[in-house]
Design a protein around this motif. Sequence first.
Motif, mmCIF file in Angstrom:
data_model
loop_
_atom_site.group_PDB
_atom_site.id
_atom_site.type_symbol
_atom_site.label_atom_id
_atom_site.label_comp_id
_atom_site.label_asym_id
_atom_site.label_seq_id
_atom_site.Cartn_x
_atom_site.Cartn_y
_atom_site.Cartn_z
ATOM 1 N N VAL A 18 34.226 47.412 89.939
ATOM 2 C CA VAL A 18 32.911 47.857 89.581
ATOM 3 C C VAL A 18 33.179 48.867 88.546
ATOM 4 C CG1 VAL A 18 30.954 48.695 90.456
ATOM 5 C CG2 VAL A 18 32.266 47.142 91.811
ATOM 6 N N GLY A 19 32.348 48.778 87.454
ATOM 7 C CA GLY A 19 32.062 49.772 86.513
ATOM 8 C C GLY A 19 30.601 50.049 86.393
ATOM 9 N N ALA A 20 30.436 51.481 86.068
ATOM 10 C CA ALA A 20 29.029 51.963 85.947
ATOM 11 C C ALA A 20 29.054 53.020 84.675
ATOM 12 C CB ALA A 20 28.899 53.101 87.234
ATOM 13 N N VAL A 21 27.772 52.884 84.052
ATOM 14 C CA VAL A 21 27.349 53.538 82.971
ATOM 15 C C VAL A 21 26.137 54.530 83.015
ATOM 16 C CG1 VAL A 21 26.983 53.524 80.277
ATOM 17 C CG2 VAL A 21 28.603 52.131 81.243
ATOM 18 N N LEU A 22 26.171 55.588 83.070
ATOM 19 C CA LEU A 22 25.119 56.326 83.282
ATOM 20 C C LEU A 22 24.518 56.964 81.915
ATOM 21 C CD1 LEU A 22 23.074 57.920 85.184
ATOM 22 C CD2 LEU A 22 24.916 59.995 84.698
ATOM 23 N N THR A 23 23.340 56.801 81.524
ATOM 24 C CA THR A 23 22.501 57.123 80.366
ATOM 25 C C THR A 23 21.396 58.026 80.541
ATOM 26 O OG1 THR A 23 20.881 55.352 80.309
ATOM 27 C CG2 THR A 23 23.027 54.659 79.288
ATOM 28 N N ASP A 24 21.047 58.815 79.564
ATOM 29 C CA ASP A 24 20.019 59.846 79.862
ATOM 30 C C ASP A 24 18.752 59.090 79.600
ATOM 31 O OD1 ASP A 24 19.615 59.500 76.945
ATOM 32 O OD2 ASP A 24 20.385 61.430 76.558
ATOM 33 N N GLU A 25 17.586 59.824 79.620
ATOM 34 C CA GLU A 25 16.325 59.155 79.372
ATOM 35 C C GLU A 25 15.983 58.536 78.291
ATOM 36 O OE1 GLU A 25 12.973 62.040 79.234
ATOM 37 O OE2 GLU A 25 14.465 63.585 79.008
ATOM 38 N N TYR A 26 16.741 58.827 77.250
ATOM 39 C CA TYR A 26 16.835 58.075 75.847
ATOM 40 C C TYR A 26 17.892 57.031 75.749
ATOM 41 C CZ TYR A 26 13.914 62.219 75.269
ATOM 42 O OH TYR A 26 13.295 63.353 75.262
ATOM 43 N N ASN A 27 18.530 56.690 76.890
ATOM 44 C CA ASN A 27 19.466 55.316 76.822
ATOM 45 C C ASN A 27 20.772 56.094 76.181
ATOM 46 O OD1 ASN A 27 19.810 53.308 78.501
ATOM 47 N ND2 ASN A 27 19.361 52.007 76.709
ATOM 48 N N LEU A 68 28.485 59.953 88.448
ATOM 49 C CA LEU A 68 27.926 60.846 88.946
ATOM 50 C C LEU A 68 28.655 62.345 88.741
ATOM 51 C CD1 LEU A 68 25.332 59.805 91.503
ATOM 52 C CD2 LEU A 68 24.708 60.407 89.281
ATOM 53 N N LEU A 69 29.763 62.373 89.260
ATOM 54 C CA LEU A 69 30.730 63.254 89.362
ATOM 55 C C LEU A 69 31.008 63.793 87.972
ATOM 56 C CD1 LEU A 69 33.158 62.450 92.494
ATOM 57 C CD2 LEU A 69 31.462 64.275 92.126
ATOM 58 N N HIS A 70 31.296 62.974 87.093
ATOM 59 C CA HIS A 70 31.627 63.179 85.469
ATOM 60 C C HIS A 70 30.699 63.563 84.848
ATOM 61 C CE1 HIS A 70 35.209 61.141 87.350
ATOM 62 N NE2 HIS A 70 35.935 62.267 86.778
ATOM 63 N N ALA A 71 29.201 63.390 85.396
ATOM 64 C CA ALA A 71 28.061 63.659 84.351
ATOM 65 C C ALA A 71 27.694 65.008 84.171
ATOM 66 C CB ALA A 71 27.224 62.983 85.053
ATOM 67 N N ASP A 72 26.965 65.281 83.305
ATOM 68 C CA ASP A 72 26.280 66.641 82.987
ATOM 69 C C ASP A 72 25.095 66.622 83.737
ATOM 70 O OD1 ASP A 72 25.130 68.682 82.065
ATOM 71 O OD2 ASP A 72 25.133 68.413 79.839
ATOM 72 N N ASN A 73 24.993 67.200 84.948
ATOM 73 C CA ASN A 73 23.986 67.278 85.875
ATOM 74 C C ASN A 73 22.736 67.375 85.020
ATOM 75 O OD1 ASN A 73 25.169 66.123 87.996
ATOM 76 N ND2 ASN A 73 25.996 68.142 88.681
ATOM 77 N N ALA A 74 22.575 68.218 84.192
ATOM 78 C CA ALA A 74 21.363 68.651 83.490
ATOM 79 C C ALA A 74 20.357 67.689 82.902
ATOM 80 C CB ALA A 74 21.665 69.995 82.405
ATOM 81 N N ARG A 75 21.554 66.538 82.528
ATOM 82 C CA ARG A 75 20.722 65.342 81.966
ATOM 83 C C ARG A 75 20.574 64.296 82.564
ATOM 84 N NH1 ARG A 75 24.055 64.863 76.279
ATOM 85 N NH2 ARG A 75 25.160 63.726 77.780
ATOM 86 N N VAL A 76 20.969 64.283 83.831
ATOM 87 C CA VAL A 76 20.878 63.097 84.733
ATOM 88 C C VAL A 76 19.435 62.750 85.149
ATOM 89 C CG1 VAL A 76 21.753 62.282 87.022
ATOM 90 C CG2 VAL A 76 23.328 63.542 85.487
ATOM 91 N N SER A 77 18.684 63.684 85.475
ATOM 92 C CA SER A 77 17.204 63.230 85.778
ATOM 93 C C SER A 77 16.579 62.550 84.701
ATOM 94 C CB SER A 77 16.589 64.456 86.233
ATOM 95 O OG SER A 77 15.519 64.315 86.595
ATOM 96 N N GLY A 78 15.983 61.530 85.311
ATOM 97 C CA GLY A 78 15.081 60.444 84.186
ATOM 98 C C GLY A 78 16.324 59.511 83.626
ATOM 99 N N GLY A 79 17.437 59.468 84.042
ATOM 100 C CA GLY A 79 18.245 58.652 83.422
ATOM 101 C C GLY A 79 18.269 57.336 83.878
ATOM 102 N N ARG A 80 19.360 56.484 83.472
ATOM 103 C CA ARG A 80 19.532 54.991 84.149
ATOM 104 C C ARG A 80 20.956 54.744 84.287
ATOM 105 N NH1 ARG A 80 16.585 52.732 78.626
ATOM 106 N NH2 ARG A 80 14.561 53.652 79.116
#
Length: 129
Positions: A18-27, A68-80
């Motif tokens: 399983v792989g996951a990609v997290l993007t910000d609100e602007y993808n 999520l552990l490797h993300a910059d939490n300030a930019r996660v909200s509103g993301g995909r």
Amino acid sequence: MEIARVVSTRATCPRKAVGAVLTDEYNRIISTGYNGAPSKTDQCDEKGCDLDERGHCTRTLHAECNTLLHADNARVSGGRLYIWGYSPCLSCAKMVVTSGINRVFATEVYDQKAVAFLEKNGVKVILVK
């Protein structure tokens, strides 16, 4: 989704890649993750899986959790969150809701109860092939 598929090839648990990609609100990509044991610990592809009574591997973290552990939490909200493999389990779904992610794209449903939890809490779940 293609990037999430490529990330899934790094998974260290042979039971399911399983792989996951997290993007910000602007993808824009913020973070990626795959299922595997915590850093600096024995990996399933080296030592084998450590299965519980339900047949689940207890050695690994899920791709969503690692992302999520490797993300910059300030930019996660509103993301995909794009997941190649299963939609989040209930534990990961709770993290997704708490983080403020508003859309999850997945290739198949793992747990309908977790999908219902996500949707009840304002996260749109979209299945893609």
